[in-house]
Design a protein around this motif. Structure first.
Motif, PDB file in Angstrom:
ATOM      1  N   ASN A 153       0.822  -1.213   0.000  1.00  0.00           N
ATOM      2  CA  ASN A 153       0.000   0.000   0.000  1.00  0.00           C
ATOM      3  C   ASN A 153       0.862   1.272   0.000  1.00  0.00           C
ATOM      4  O   ASN A 153       0.615   2.191   0.751  1.00  0.00           O
TER       5      ASN A 153
ATOM      6  N   GLY B  67      -2.443   0.909   7.618  1.00  0.00           N
ATOM      7  CA  GLY B  67      -3.553   0.674   6.697  1.00  0.00           C
ATOM      8  C   GLY B  67      -4.367  -0.562   6.982  1.00  0.00           C
ATOM      9  O   GLY B  67      -5.048  -1.066   6.084  1.00  0.00           O
TER      10      GLY B  67
ATOM     11  N   TYR C 271     -12.045  -4.862   2.928  1.00  0.00           N
ATOM     12  CA  TYR C 271     -12.136  -3.510   2.371  1.00  0.00           C
ATOM     13  C   TYR C 271     -11.895  -2.525   3.504  1.00  0.00           C
ATOM     14  O   TYR C 271     -12.526  -2.612   4.559  1.00  0.00           O
TER      15      TYR C 271
ATOM     16  N   SER D  64      -8.230   3.912   0.203  1.00  0.00           N
ATOM     17  CA  SER D  64      -9.116   2.747   0.118  1.00  0.00           C
ATOM     18  C   SER D  64      -8.286   1.550  -0.343  1.00  0.00           C
ATOM     19  O   SER D  64      -7.455   1.675  -1.245  1.00  0.00           O
ATOM     20  N   THR D  65      -8.520   0.416   0.301  1.00  0.00           N
ATOM     21  CA  THR D  65      -7.758  -0.795  -0.009  1.00  0.00           C
ATOM     22  C   THR D  65      -8.693  -1.986  -0.088  1.00  0.00           C
ATOM     23  O   THR D  65      -9.522  -2.195   0.804  1.00  0.00           O
TER      24      THR D  65
ATOM     25  N   THR E 216      -4.493  -7.230  -4.460  1.00  0.00           N
ATOM     26  CA  THR E 216      -4.695  -6.026  -3.649  1.00  0.00           C
ATOM     27  C   THR E 216      -4.779  -4.803  -4.551  1.00  0.00           C
ATOM     28  O   THR E 216      -3.962  -4.639  -5.469  1.00  0.00           O
TER      29      THR E 216
ATOM     30  N   ASN F 110      -4.847  -0.693  -3.975  1.00  0.00           N
ATOM     31  CA  ASN F 110      -4.696   0.390  -3.009  1.00  0.00           C
ATOM     32  C   ASN F 110      -4.789   1.729  -3.733  1.00  0.00           C
ATOM     33  O   ASN F 110      -4.005   2.010  -4.632  1.00  0.00           O
TER      34      ASN F 110
ATOM     35  N   ARG G  85      -4.614   5.742  -3.188  1.00  0.00           N
ATOM     36  CA  ARG G  85      -4.130   6.746  -2.244  1.00  0.00           C
ATOM     37  C   ARG G  85      -4.271   8.128  -2.867  1.00  0.00           C
ATOM     38  O   ARG G  85      -3.658   8.433  -3.883  1.00  0.00           O
TER      39      ARG G  85
ATOM     40  N   ARG H 289      -2.804   4.725  -7.765  1.00  0.00           N
ATOM     41  CA  ARG H 289      -3.433   3.406  -7.638  1.00  0.00           C
ATOM     42  C   ARG H 289      -2.360   2.345  -7.785  1.00  0.00           C
ATOM     43  O   ARG H 289      -1.625   2.313  -8.775  1.00  0.00           O
TER      44      ARG H 289
ATOM     45  N   SER I  74      -1.921  -1.723  -7.834  1.00  0.00           N
ATOM     46  CA  SER I  74      -2.574  -3.041  -7.909  1.00  0.00           C
ATOM     47  C   SER I  74      -1.499  -4.119  -7.881  1.00  0.00           C
ATOM     48  O   SER I  74      -0.494  -4.031  -8.598  1.00  0.00           O
TER      49      SER I  74
END
Length: 753
Positions: free
Chosen positions: A183, A193, A314, A342-343, A366, A368, A370, A402, A404
């Motif tokens: 993240n 997080g 989430y 959001s993750t 995952t 994430n 930010r 973002r 991923s």
């Protein structure tokens, strides 16, 4: 990538139904012969367990044939662990438990051999989430600082990152739901997080764990174990509420879980909100407020020779980034600058069991997001203030990244007598994308691949563990900006590789003394920020410039530990010496960009050394009285004899605790007083300032009680009870002279449904 993930997941669904094997038996008290109720009977590798009924009887179903570790545990008794051969059909096992005042020994899950703490070659610290919450921490990152050798780099209360023996950021790998958490953890203002709801326990591997986890585990691993599914045939639920007086904060979560013979399900939702915290002198730290929502759910299927587990988490949060003492109020909406995070974490764990081997396959995906919103300074006339405010409201995120990540971990485990061996491959595919008006790190692709082999050999009074691993990492980044501009980021194409090895030996030196010796290497490839960053980090109030000429960090660490235990005293000495070649660190250039200092990344060899020392006294016959003391110390130096930054001060913690736990009763209670001394930290980096010594006093009471025939768990904890005004050496607000949190009383209620 999503299609690949789901294709691999569905490929593991079993196509046939296997015959059932069972273990059945009775657990009794060795002294009285009376049956023991609620004793845990558990097979770690299968993640299959149950508890005894009022007659001491238990039954475990859906078991494969083969040799597996069987663990019997119950409060007030010595934990039993032994290899048990499961044959076809019904297997019988009866056991008489021996009373013991020593804390219940737990199975270590962060290492692949599922050993009890005392059987493990590698020293792993383990704390239940219940224990950490009893200490009154507002967040998970604050709670883990109660583990010896573990600290936190903090930006206020809401943002904290783990520090293990002086190493942090990308040198400490975080695992949750059995997969690595990615993240954008390279940033100092980027917190852990993860919400503590739905986490059963925390394990900390101190020292290089690259053999097991690859790059970024050079300094250690923080392994978060998710809550277990309910035992077969049971349904349960609970509601938990916490209130914090200092931040006027509240944290509530509720969970439900149910299990049939093969299918299991759980879900837990949580929400937390905190206003600005107050320091010991009564000043509110402006914009230290934060809010967080969290959802965790899981579905599992378990047959005799196959089990699969799918989990989803989430997490969404808003985090204010404090910069100065300003407005004094109890608002909860963050001011600028602040982050929106959001993750999404999806994990799939699958195991196939054969008669003399097993295959485990874990996949994780995952996402994430930010976003960071910064203050905008416009030079309009006073008559245009209203237009300025409307303009600011329409402004998008200055930073919008973002990340991923898809990762996989496949391990084959053949059973060869007393030797347990793991052959595995691990890898990661990661994509970073920018959508904001500013770019700190470029759009990039990171690929990891590693292959490993490790074995654990059990002897009568000792254990040997050894292994070897090879890793490859590639980073490819796109150019960003206009060539020649000061914020231009050139294209990136770098490859790193490393061999790593580890060997450890555990031996019972006497009946009461055990020794551990571990030698291990680790590595860490430079992260995207260290190679390519070029911009202002508002949380740090500095411009950071990457260096594409950086090499991988490579370390070698020696750990030597001794433990003594009898029925009334436990003591330990854990020491380490860590040599880190090509240690990467930030150094000020003496230049400024728009009044912000410019830092760039440099490399130099470094050493860290120190350890943890402690004892636990619970004298007979007053076993309800506990005196615990721990002392942790770490030093870090570069080759040029200057000190490493962000090295925690030496810390001495003393706890006086009383607790009463009645066997076969429905309640328990405890009370404690803790005095924690953080000593002067005068060994600081050139751009740091010394930190003065301070003492913190904490008190707490808790336990179970009955209200209207309903069992309710409660705890009341007071941290920094004398409202000491102090600044931690690892606080990122220290440079602004902003103190840490003052007195905080936490009130907790847990209601099973």
């Amino acid at each position: 990538m999503k299609q690949l993930y789901f294709s691999m997941l569905f490929a593991l669904i079993p196509l046939s139904i296997f015959a059932q094997n069972t273990i059945t038996g009775t657990i009794t008290d060795a002294d009285s012969g009376a049956p023991l109720e609620q004793v845990s009977v558990y097979i770690p590798q299968l993640e299959n367990g149950t508890v005894t009924d009022e007659t001491g009887h238990f039954t475990l179903k859906n078991l494969p044939e083969g040799n597996y570790k069987l663990v019997i545990s119950y409060i007030g008794f010595e934990t039993y662990s032994a290899t048990f051969e499961i044959a076809s059909g019904t297997n019988n096992f009866d056991y008489q438990m021996v009373a013991s005042a020593i804390e219940m020994d737990e199975v270590v899950l962060s290492t692949p051999f599922h050993k009890l703490q005392r059987e493990n070659v590698m020293k792993v610290e383990q704390k239940s989430m219940e224990e950490l919450k009893q200490q009154g921490g507002i967040t998970l990152s604050e709670g883990i600082t109660n583990i010896p050798g573990v600290s936190s780099v903090s930006t206020g209360v809401g943002i904290g990152k783990p520090v293990i023996r002086g190493l942090s950021f990308n040198r400490v790998l975080v695992y949750t739901q059995g997969v690595r958490l990615e993240n954008q953890q390279y940033g100092g203002e980027h917190g852990l997080g993860i919400n503590d709801a739905g986490i059963s326990s925390v394990e900390v591997i101190k020292g290089p764990a690259s053999l097991l986890y690859g790059s970024d585990a050079l300094g250690g691993v923080l392994y978060l174990n998710p809550e277990k599914f309910e035992t077969s045939g049971e349904t349960s639920g609970d509601v938990n509420m916490r209130y914090f007086t200092n931040t006027l904060g509240y944290n509530a979560n509720a969970g439900f879980k149910t299990s049939g013979e093969k299918l299991k399900f759980l879900v837990r939702g949580a929400y937390a909100s905190n206003a600005d915290y107050e320091t010991g002198n009564g000043t509110s730290v402006t914009n230290s407020r934060f809010n967080e929502a969290d959802l965790k759910t899981g579905l599992a299927y378990q047959a005799s020779k196959f089990k699969t587990e799918l989990r989803y988490n989430y997490n969404a949060s808003e985090l204010g980034i404090p910069e100065e003492i300003g407005v004094q109020n109890n608002d909860r909406e963050p001011l600028e600058p602040y982050q929106e995070l959001s993750t999404h974490i999806i994990s799939s764990k699958n195991s196939f069991f054969f008669k003399k081997s097993s295959l485990d396959a874990t996949f994780g995906y995952t996402i994430n997001n930010r976003k960071e919103f910064e203050e905008h300074h416009h030079e309009e006339e006073e008559g245009e203030v209203h237009e300025e405010e409307e303009h600011e409201e329409e402004e998008g995120a200055a930073l919008d990244m973002r990340l991923s990540t898809f990762n996989y971990n496949i391990q084959f485990n053949p059973h060869w007598g007393k030797m347990t061996t793991i052959f595995g491959i691990q890898g990661m595919h990661q994509k970073n994308e920018n959508f904001g008006e500013e770019v700190l790190v470029p759009d990039a692709i990171t690929n990891d691949f590693g292959v490993l082999a490790t074995s654990h050999i059990h002897f009568d009074k000792s254990d040997l563990q050894l292994g070897l691993r090879y890793d490859i990492r590639s980073l490819n980044g796109e150019a960003s900006g206009i060539e020649g501009d000061e914020e231009y980021i050139p294209a990136l194409d770098k490859n790193f590789s490393s061999f790593n090895a580890a060997v450890g030996y555990r031996m019972d030196l006497t009946q009461n003394i055990m020794g551990r010796l571990n030698l291990a290497t680790g590595f860490r490839a430079p992260n995207l920020s260290e190679l390519s960053s070029n911009g202002l980090h508002s949380g740090a109030n500095r411009v950071e410039i990457g260096n594409q000429d950086l090499d991988s960090e490579q370390n070698f660490q020696i750990d030597l530990a001794f433990e003594y235990a009898n029925k009334h005293v436990e003591a330990y000495v854990n020491t380490f010496y860590n040599i880190v070649n090509d240690y990467i660190y930030l150094e000020p250039k003496g230049e400024f960009r728009d009044l912000d200092p410019v830092y760039d990344f440099q490399q130099q060899n470094a050493i860290l050394y120190g350890g943890e020392f402690g004892f636990h006294l619970h004298p007979h016959p007053i076993d309800w009285l506990h005196l615990e003391s721990s002392y942790d110390i770490v030093f870090g130096e570069l080759d040029d004899n200057t000190n490493l930054p962000l090295i925690p001060a030496n810390r001495w913690t003393n706890t006086f605790r009383v607790e009463w736990k009645k066997r076969n009763q429905d309640y328990k209670c405890y009370a404690f007083v803790t005095v924690q001394t953080n000593f002067d930290q005068n060994k600081v980096a050139e751009f740091e300032t010394p930190t003065s010594r301070y003492n913190l006093f904490n008190i707490g009471v808790g336990g179970d009680m009955k209200i209207f025939n309903q069992k309710v768990g409660y705890s009341i904890t007071g941290n920094n009870i004398f409202d000491k005004d102090y600044i931690s050496h690892l606080s990122r607000l220290k440079a602004d002279g902003i103190s840490n949190i003052g007195r905080n009383i936490s009130l907790n209620l847990s209601v099973p449904l």
